[in-house]
Design an enzyme around this catalytic site. Structure first.
Site, mmCIF file in Angstrom:
data_model
loop_
_atom_site.group_PDB
_atom_site.id
_atom_site.type_symbol
_atom_site.label_atom_id
_atom_site.label_comp_id
_atom_site.label_asym_id
_atom_site.label_seq_id
_atom_site.Cartn_x
_atom_site.Cartn_y
_atom_site.Cartn_z
ATOM 1 N N SER A 1 -0.404 139.218 71.693
ATOM 2 C CA SER A 1 -0.628 137.807 72.003
ATOM 3 C C SER A 1 -2.062 137.658 72.471
ATOM 4 C CB SER A 1 0.329 137.316 73.095
ATOM 5 O OG SER A 1 1.631 137.169 72.583
ATOM 6 N N GLU B 1 -12.590 122.768 75.295
ATOM 7 C CA GLU B 1 -11.865 121.630 74.733
ATOM 8 C C GLU B 1 -10.345 121.792 74.773
ATOM 9 O OE1 GLU B 1 -15.951 122.083 73.154
ATOM 10 O OE2 GLU B 1 -14.244 123.458 73.228
ATOM 11 N N SER B 2 -9.802 122.977 75.027
ATOM 12 C CA SER B 2 -8.369 123.241 75.211
ATOM 13 C C SER B 2 -8.035 124.710 74.965
ATOM 14 C CB SER B 2 -7.477 122.325 74.384
ATOM 15 O OG SER B 2 -6.152 122.423 74.879
ATOM 16 N N HIS C 1 0.076 134.735 68.227
ATOM 17 C CA HIS C 1 1.150 135.650 68.617
ATOM 18 C C HIS C 1 1.590 136.364 67.342
ATOM 19 C CE1 HIS C 1 1.276 133.645 72.482
ATOM 20 N NE2 HIS C 1 1.342 132.490 71.833
ATOM 21 N N CYS D 1 -9.707 118.907 72.245
ATOM 22 C CA CYS D 1 -10.024 117.543 72.648
ATOM 23 C C CYS D 1 -11.510 117.337 72.398
ATOM 24 C CB CYS D 1 -9.715 117.320 74.124
ATOM 25 S SG CYS D 1 -7.973 117.507 74.508
#
Length: 122
Positions: A61, A68-69, A74, A89
């Protein structure tokens, strides 16, 4: 107001999906997956802040925090399978390009792609 289209004040776009028949060796390789995520952030015009990864059984993972986020991968090498989520974003970013970069680097023979507009009008 009905009939009035306003410009979203927050532009949030999420591209996520499942990748099938991926390169098994890449799915197991923590360092390679981190490199792929770092480059995907560049391709999507996002600012990488931090990246963490964990080996879970044969899988990996990877979670990247971008200004921005986030970007996540995974993997399940035993099934040649991975899930990818790119959320950003900002109108200057392109999560679709970042997602497709990951698809190509994992050598997925097929994949699903979902897109969500998570913009907001205040």
């Amino acid at each position: 107001m009905m009939g009035v289209v306003s410009t979203p004040k927050v532009v949030g776009r999420q591209v996520y999906g499942s990748l099938y028949e991926c390169d098994n060796e890449v799915l197991k390789d923590v360092k390679r997956l981190e490199e792929i995520v770092k480059e995907a952030a560049k391709v999507g015009n996002m600012t990488l802040l931090d990246i963490k990864s964990w080996k879970i059984g044969e899988g990996v993972s990877v979670v990247a925090i971008v200004l921005e986020s986030h970007i996540t991968i995974h993997t399940w090498p035993e099934y040649n399978f991975a899930t990818v989520d790119v959320y950003s974003c900002g109108a200057h970013t392109d999560p679709y390009k970042a997602f497709m970069y990951i698809v190509n680097e994992l050598k997925a023979k097929r994949y699903t792609i979902n897109e969500a507009d998570r913009s907001s009008e205040f």
